[in-house]
Design an enzyme around this catalytic site. Sequence first.
Site, short mmCIF file in Angstrom:
data_model
loop_
_atom_site.label_atom_id
_atom_site.label_comp_id
_atom_site.label_asym_id
_atom_site.label_seq_id
_atom_site.Cartn_x
_atom_site.Cartn_y
_atom_site.Cartn_z
N GLN A 334 0.85 -1.18 0.00
CA GLN A 334 0.00 0.00 0.00
C GLN A 334 0.89 1.24 0.00
O GLN A 334 1.97 1.22 0.58
CB GLN A 334 -0.91 0.02 1.23
CG GLN A 334 -2.12 0.91 1.09
CD GLN A 334 -3.43 0.15 1.19
OE1 GLN A 334 -3.68 -0.55 2.14
NE2 GLN A 334 -4.28 0.30 0.18
N THR A 502 -0.47 -2.92 7.40
CA THR A 502 -0.48 -4.39 7.44
C THR A 502 -1.28 -4.94 6.26
O THR A 502 -1.70 -6.08 6.26
CB THR A 502 -1.02 -4.87 8.81
OG1 THR A 502 -0.19 -4.30 9.83
CG2 THR A 502 -0.93 -6.37 8.99
N HIS A 503 -1.46 -4.13 5.24
CA HIS A 503 -2.27 -4.52 4.09
C HIS A 503 -1.41 -5.17 3.02
O HIS A 503 -1.14 -4.59 1.97
CB HIS A 503 -3.02 -3.31 3.54
CG HIS A 503 -3.88 -2.64 4.56
ND1 HIS A 503 -4.34 -1.34 4.43
CD2 HIS A 503 -4.36 -3.07 5.74
CE1 HIS A 503 -5.06 -1.03 5.49
NE2 HIS A 503 -5.10 -2.05 6.29
N ASN A 504 -0.95 -6.40 3.29
CA ASN A 504 -0.21 -7.19 2.31
C ASN A 504 -1.21 -8.00 1.49
O ASN A 504 -2.18 -8.55 2.05
CB ASN A 504 0.75 -8.14 3.01
CG ASN A 504 1.81 -7.40 3.81
OD1 ASN A 504 2.76 -6.86 3.25
ND2 ASN A 504 1.64 -7.38 5.12
#
Length: 573
Positions: A334, A502-504
Amino acid sequence: MAKTLPKVPVVIVGMGWAGGIIASELTKQGIKVVGLERGKKRSTEDYYLVHDELRYALRYELMQDLSKETLTFRNNSKQTALPMRSLGSFLIGEGLGGAGVHWNGQTFRFLPYDFEIRSKTVERYGQSKIPQGMTLQDWGVTYDELEPYYDKFEKIAGISGEKEQNPMVGKRANPFPTPPMKKSPILKMFEDASKKLGYHPYMMPSANLSEPYKNPDGIERAQCQYCGYCERFGCEYGAKADAVVTVLPVAEKTGNLEVRYYANVTKVLYDGKKATGVVYVDTQSGEEFQQPADIVVLASYVFNNVRLLLQSKIGKAYDPSSGQGAVGKNYCYQAQAGKAVGFYDDREFNTYMGAGALGMEFDDFNGDNFDHSNLNFLHGGGIRISQTGLRPIQNNTVPKGTPKWGAEFKKQSLKYVNRYLTVGSQGASLPWQQHYLDLDPTYKDAYGNPLIRLTFDFEEQDRQLVKFMAEKAGEVMKEMKPTHMEVSGELGPYSIVPYQSTHNTGGAIMGADPGTSVVNSYLQAWDAENLFVVGASAFPHNSGYNPTGTVGALSYRAAEGIAKYAKQPGMLV
């Protein structure tokens, strides 16, 4: 030698949002399910003393123990990847509920453009608009096809939002099940400034309940208390939706769900055509077990879903030099660096209060809601302000030029502790041929298995997008009339050290073509019809939104597909 257990109809790896939703939907239909969770059991009672910033926000009480398992990272394939030895850029959860326990609760839908991004981009701008090396592809499902599953997730989670249809996003079949969160003075300032500039701000859809709510499964929950302890914390009121307080109690009540804790799955058993079960280690006793199953569901975090596929040699591993293979392809992150900070010498705000999803946003520069003809990037992001609660240890923003320590730093920290606001952005991350996941050839986990290796860096696409978004954020902040303001639009090389998001996403992506995707639109593996790989690992790219709403919608669609498969095996698409 592993002990072989009796065969079960369905085994699910990981009991977070995705695993919980599938367990709930299957057990309600009388299907027996075993859930394997490598962490411990958790409940609302565990968070009665959760207002401890040091324990949870800085010492990561709810996160994965990296001494047992981590990943390695490098910016490009010419570098040697090294292990991530302390949590930083992102936070990997562990335990019942997974990352869904420590999230903020910001619950967006992706745009219709997202699901047909390649087709729509070519249709509007031509093939040449997509840069060489950008592996953009459609998802194999449309927004209209996914809308009923978004609707179902929002009703189960009790998502709070505005009744009126936001004109900048996809059409809704129904309004949000609960009204929006309270509009604080900070949000009103943002709303007024944005509207003055001609934009379309709206209250952020929230999994922090705005009022007491009973969902369609009969689960009742209390409303948010605006304590400001959401991100990195569990909710002691049960007001923040997660799997533990929504879907898992429904599954447990049926008597058809058995959850085994401290069960770390190391491999999917595969006969070349179908998955026949999984191998897991009891991390407390060290015993190894084989769990045969008719249907296997991988519902763990992005990195572990991909690692299990690669370790189990299911599907063709992605080769970045040729572009062939799909397992590990299209890892995305992101782009969040663009922002404007305003300092107010004459005004104070109650920024210590809030909720994880208390915020406003506008999408005038998200997706393809604006003309990219003369821009050198694709997609975009949301411009937003949020009031998540500024806890005392980590939040001491001061004007540029302030010393990093000493008397002047303390003076400025105290002066501005409740006197600054931030208008930020959350930009999309698009896929590139050189960004991928594979197995590290050197480093192994505590059980002797290769770590997943992440190869990623920010591209010029990300830098131009962040610069553009920062300018827009600055325009809004200027209208909010701070005493002075600072705009940040620079994006350097990606570093895994400072926290960003934490947006993998990606690595086991969905699509309509088995040659370029791992799973179909029901998240059913092309190479094993009884294997379903569920979660953000299925995203072919990451949008300018938080991903959990889309994870929830895809999980409900996958659950429907699994139930169909249980009755009549075969490819669903």
